[in-house]
Scaffold this active site. Structure first.
Site, PDB file in Angstrom:
ATOM      1  N   HIS A 173       0.846  -1.196   0.000  1.00  0.00           N
ATOM      2  CA  HIS A 173       0.000   0.000   0.000  1.00  0.00           C
ATOM      3  C   HIS A 173       0.883   1.249   0.000  1.00  0.00           C
ATOM      4  O   HIS A 173       2.080   1.170   0.279  1.00  0.00           O
ATOM      5  CB  HIS A 173      -0.865   0.075   1.263  1.00  0.00           C
ATOM      6  CG  HIS A 173      -1.546  -1.189   1.663  1.00  0.00           C
ATOM      7  ND1 HIS A 173      -2.735  -1.600   1.120  1.00  0.00           N
ATOM      8  CD2 HIS A 173      -1.209  -2.140   2.577  1.00  0.00           C
ATOM      9  CE1 HIS A 173      -3.107  -2.749   1.688  1.00  0.00           C
ATOM     10  NE2 HIS A 173      -2.191  -3.085   2.568  1.00  0.00           N
ATOM     11  N   TYR A 209      -7.658   4.446  10.936  1.00  0.00           N
ATOM     12  CA  TYR A 209      -6.316   4.673  11.467  1.00  0.00           C
ATOM     13  C   TYR A 209      -5.691   5.803  10.663  1.00  0.00           C
ATOM     14  O   TYR A 209      -6.069   6.056   9.512  1.00  0.00           O
ATOM     15  CB  TYR A 209      -5.449   3.401  11.390  1.00  0.00           C
ATOM     16  CG  TYR A 209      -5.281   2.830   9.995  1.00  0.00           C
ATOM     17  CD1 TYR A 209      -4.174   3.131   9.222  1.00  0.00           C
ATOM     18  CD2 TYR A 209      -6.251   1.994   9.451  1.00  0.00           C
ATOM     19  CE1 TYR A 209      -4.025   2.609   7.940  1.00  0.00           C
ATOM     20  CE2 TYR A 209      -6.110   1.469   8.178  1.00  0.00           C
ATOM     21  CZ  TYR A 209      -5.002   1.767   7.433  1.00  0.00           C
ATOM     22  OH  TYR A 209      -4.856   1.251   6.161  1.00  0.00           O
ATOM     23  N   ARG A 230     -11.324  -3.772  -4.602  1.00  0.00           N
ATOM     24  CA  ARG A 230     -11.256  -4.538  -3.352  1.00  0.00           C
ATOM     25  C   ARG A 230     -12.526  -4.356  -2.530  1.00  0.00           C
ATOM     26  O   ARG A 230     -13.010  -3.226  -2.360  1.00  0.00           O
ATOM     27  CB  ARG A 230     -10.066  -4.060  -2.535  1.00  0.00           C
ATOM     28  CG  ARG A 230      -9.763  -4.900  -1.308  1.00  0.00           C
ATOM     29  CD  ARG A 230      -8.673  -4.245  -0.490  1.00  0.00           C
ATOM     30  NE  ARG A 230      -7.978  -5.163   0.397  1.00  0.00           N
ATOM     31  CZ  ARG A 230      -7.398  -4.799   1.524  1.00  0.00           C
ATOM     32  NH1 ARG A 230      -7.427  -3.529   1.918  1.00  0.00           N
ATOM     33  NH2 ARG A 230      -6.771  -5.677   2.273  1.00  0.00           N
ATOM     34  N   ARG A 234     -13.465  -3.654  11.690  1.00  0.00           N
ATOM     35  CA  ARG A 234     -12.603  -2.662  12.329  1.00  0.00           C
ATOM     36  C   ARG A 234     -12.016  -1.685  11.288  1.00  0.00           C
ATOM     37  O   ARG A 234     -11.412  -0.683  11.656  1.00  0.00           O
ATOM     38  CB  ARG A 234     -11.495  -3.340  13.131  1.00  0.00           C
ATOM     39  CG  ARG A 234     -10.456  -4.024  12.315  1.00  0.00           C
ATOM     40  CD  ARG A 234      -9.340  -4.622  13.159  1.00  0.00           C
ATOM     41  NE  ARG A 234      -8.616  -5.624  12.416  1.00  0.00           N
ATOM     42  CZ  ARG A 234      -7.658  -5.375  11.528  1.00  0.00           C
ATOM     43  NH1 ARG A 234      -7.314  -4.136  11.259  1.00  0.00           N
ATOM     44  NH2 ARG A 234      -7.059  -6.359  10.893  1.00  0.00           N
ATOM     45  N   HIS A 266      -4.695 -12.581   2.171  1.00  0.00           N
ATOM     46  CA  HIS A 266      -4.177 -13.284   3.352  1.00  0.00           C
ATOM     47  C   HIS A 266      -4.929 -14.599   3.636  1.00  0.00           C
ATOM     48  O   HIS A 266      -5.164 -14.952   4.797  1.00  0.00           O
ATOM     49  CB  HIS A 266      -4.205 -12.369   4.581  1.00  0.00           C
ATOM     50  CG  HIS A 266      -3.829 -10.934   4.290  1.00  0.00           C
ATOM     51  ND1 HIS A 266      -2.927 -10.583   3.303  1.00  0.00           N
ATOM     52  CD2 HIS A 266      -4.259  -9.757   4.838  1.00  0.00           C
ATOM     53  CE1 HIS A 266      -2.812  -9.256   3.273  1.00  0.00           C
ATOM     54  NE2 HIS A 266      -3.601  -8.731   4.174  1.00  0.00           N
ATOM     55  N   ASP A 283       2.945  -6.722   2.123  1.00  0.00           N
ATOM     56  CA  ASP A 283       1.957  -6.019   2.951  1.00  0.00           C
ATOM     57  C   ASP A 283       2.506  -4.695   3.512  1.00  0.00           C
ATOM     58  O   ASP A 283       1.885  -4.071   4.361  1.00  0.00           O
ATOM     59  CB  ASP A 283       1.451  -6.912   4.088  1.00  0.00           C
ATOM     60  CG  ASP A 283       0.292  -6.301   4.857  1.00  0.00           C
ATOM     61  OD1 ASP A 283      -0.579  -5.678   4.222  1.00  0.00           O
ATOM     62  OD2 ASP A 283       0.267  -6.419   6.094  1.00  0.00           O
ATOM     63  N   ASN A 293      -1.683  -0.983  10.737  1.00  0.00           N
ATOM     64  CA  ASN A 293      -2.165  -1.450  12.051  1.00  0.00           C
ATOM     65  C   ASN A 293      -1.231  -2.438  12.749  1.00  0.00           C
ATOM     66  O   ASN A 293      -1.607  -3.024  13.762  1.00  0.00           O
ATOM     67  CB  ASN A 293      -3.580  -2.060  11.931  1.00  0.00           C
ATOM     68  CG  ASN A 293      -4.575  -1.039  11.434  1.00  0.00           C
ATOM     69  OD1 ASN A 293      -4.674   0.045  11.992  1.00  0.00           O
ATOM     70  ND2 ASN A 293      -5.279  -1.354  10.360  1.00  0.00           N
TER      71      ASN A 293
HETATM   72  O1  LIG Z   1      -3.132  -4.257   4.670  1.00  0.00           O
HETATM   73  C1  LIG Z   1      -3.853  -5.242   4.846  1.00  0.00           C
HETATM   74  O2  LIG Z   1      -3.968  -6.086   3.986  1.00  0.00           O
HETATM   75  C2  LIG Z   1      -4.568  -5.389   6.089  1.00  0.00           C
HETATM   76  C3  LIG Z   1      -5.062  -4.404   6.892  1.00  0.00           C
HETATM   77  C4  LIG Z   1      -5.250  -3.023   6.477  1.00  0.00           C
HETATM   78  C5  LIG Z   1      -6.105  -2.895   5.275  1.00  0.00           C
HETATM   79  O3  LIG Z   1      -6.423  -3.839   4.613  1.00  0.00           O
HETATM   80  C6  LIG Z   1      -6.599  -1.564   4.871  1.00  0.00           C
HETATM   81  O4  LIG Z   1      -6.406  -0.588   5.597  1.00  0.00           O
HETATM   82  O5  LIG Z   1      -7.217  -1.485   3.802  1.00  0.00           O
HETATM   83  C7  LIG Z   1      -5.445  -4.754   8.265  1.00  0.00           C
HETATM   84  O6  LIG Z   1      -5.675  -5.950   8.537  1.00  0.00           O
HETATM   85  O7  LIG Z   1      -5.521  -3.847   9.097  1.00  0.00           O
END
Ligand SMILES: O=C(O)/C=C(\CC(=O)C(=O)O)C(=O)O
Length: 293
Positions: free
Chosen positions: A30, A46, A121, A127, A177, A246, A251
């Site tokens: 990301h 976050y 996605r 959360r 994952h 990743d 987080n």
């Molecule tokens: O980076 C990942 O794959 C998992 C994340 C963050 C996420 O998916 C996001 O913020 O879009 C997680 O479990 O907090």
């Protein structure tokens, strides 16, 4: 004020012992911001420090990868500008996965294709997102540009509930994952059996053999449970597996992984050069650079 913003990545990752093959793709990473240019969503769960394309591409080179697939992170909501900016800055070495408002127009989807996006996605982690409207997701999945796929992020406890939804998706699916199985229960656990059943249900479901750090949190390496649970899955579904760092590990601020150690997991889940070639080169190319196949 960066002090209030989360830092979830290693400041000095080690150089891995393992060398990826030429053309290797980090197919799950990301970018965050930079915030001054690309503000975070008002609904972000976050607020990270800046982790822009310059940092990502420096890490790519350190780890021995050639390409990235940049997945829009939830902190940027449905504004994909930061991800598109990073793809553009990559000079053809990155493609992406967007997060969109399901009401997005065909023109906007087409513009995203031009910008290097190849999928959208759907995030089901409560959360991370406020809502995940399945009916609207199916509707937009039917309108995607040719060759696109859907990436789904969910936890193992809702896999059964999601099965009818996934069955209705008319394009290939990539599962983030592995749907977060409990790797501590080993390779033949109820989570792993349910995930294998999903993979067996249709020929176009792919998965990311990613995140030893998340799936064994808060453990650091050697992540033996992850290796033991995931290696058989990679061996049995080698034409459907992709891999990624990743980074910048959203987080994971309480158990920040060393990216070099993450890369050194590759030969433990994909022990032969043939498996590594498929997971790191052939399979991600089929999804993200199919014109090169
Ligand atoms: O980076 C990942 O794959 C998992 C994340 C963050 C996420 O998916 C996001 O913020 O879009 C997680 O479990 O907090």
């Amino acid at each position: 004020m960066t002090e209030d913003r989360i830092l979830s990545w290693h400041s000095n990752p080690s150089k891995p012992r393992y060398t990826p093959p030429p053309g290797a793709v980090d197919a799950h990473c990301h970018v965050f911001g930079p915030m001054a240019q690309f503000p975070f969503s008002a609904k972000a769960k976050y607020l990270p420090q800046d982790a822009g394309p310059d940092k990502l591409f420096a890490l790519r080179d350190l780890l021995g990868f050639e390409r990235n697939v940049i997945v829009q992170a939830s902190c940027h909501g449905t504004d994909n500008a930061a991800t598109l900016h990073a793809i553009k800055a990559s000079d053809g070495k990155a493609r992406g996965v967007a997060v969109v408002d399901p009401a997005i127009s065909e023109e906007e989807l087409h513009a995203m294709h031009e910008g290097g996006m190849r999928g959208i996605r759907f995030n089901f982690l409560k959360r991370l997102v406020d809502d995940a409207p399945k009916d609207k997701f199916i509707e937009v999945a039917k309108r995607l540009p040719a060759g696109w796929h859907v990436v789904i992020y969910f936890e193992a406890d809702i896999l059964e509930e999601l099965r009818p939804f996934m069955d209705a998706i008319p394009v290939p699916i990539v599962v983030d994952h592995m749907g977060r199985p409990d790797v501590r229960q080993g390779p033949d656990s109820p989570d792993m059996r349910a995930f294998r059943k999903l993979l067996d249900s249709r020929p176009d479901i792919w998965f990311k053999a990613t995140c030893p750090d998340r799936l064994e949190e808060p453990n650091g390496p050697p992540w033996d449970d992850f290796a033991r649970a995931v290696a058989p899955l990679v061996a049995d579904y080698s034409d459907k597996v992709i891999w990624g760092t990743d980074w910048p590990h959203p987080n994971m601020q309480d158990a920040i992984p060393d990216d070099g150690a993450i890369v050194d997991m590759i030969p433990r889940i994909a022990p032969t050069p043939e498996l590594q070639q498929r997971m790191l080169v052939t399979n991600p190319k089929l999804l993200y650079w199919p014109e090169e196949i």
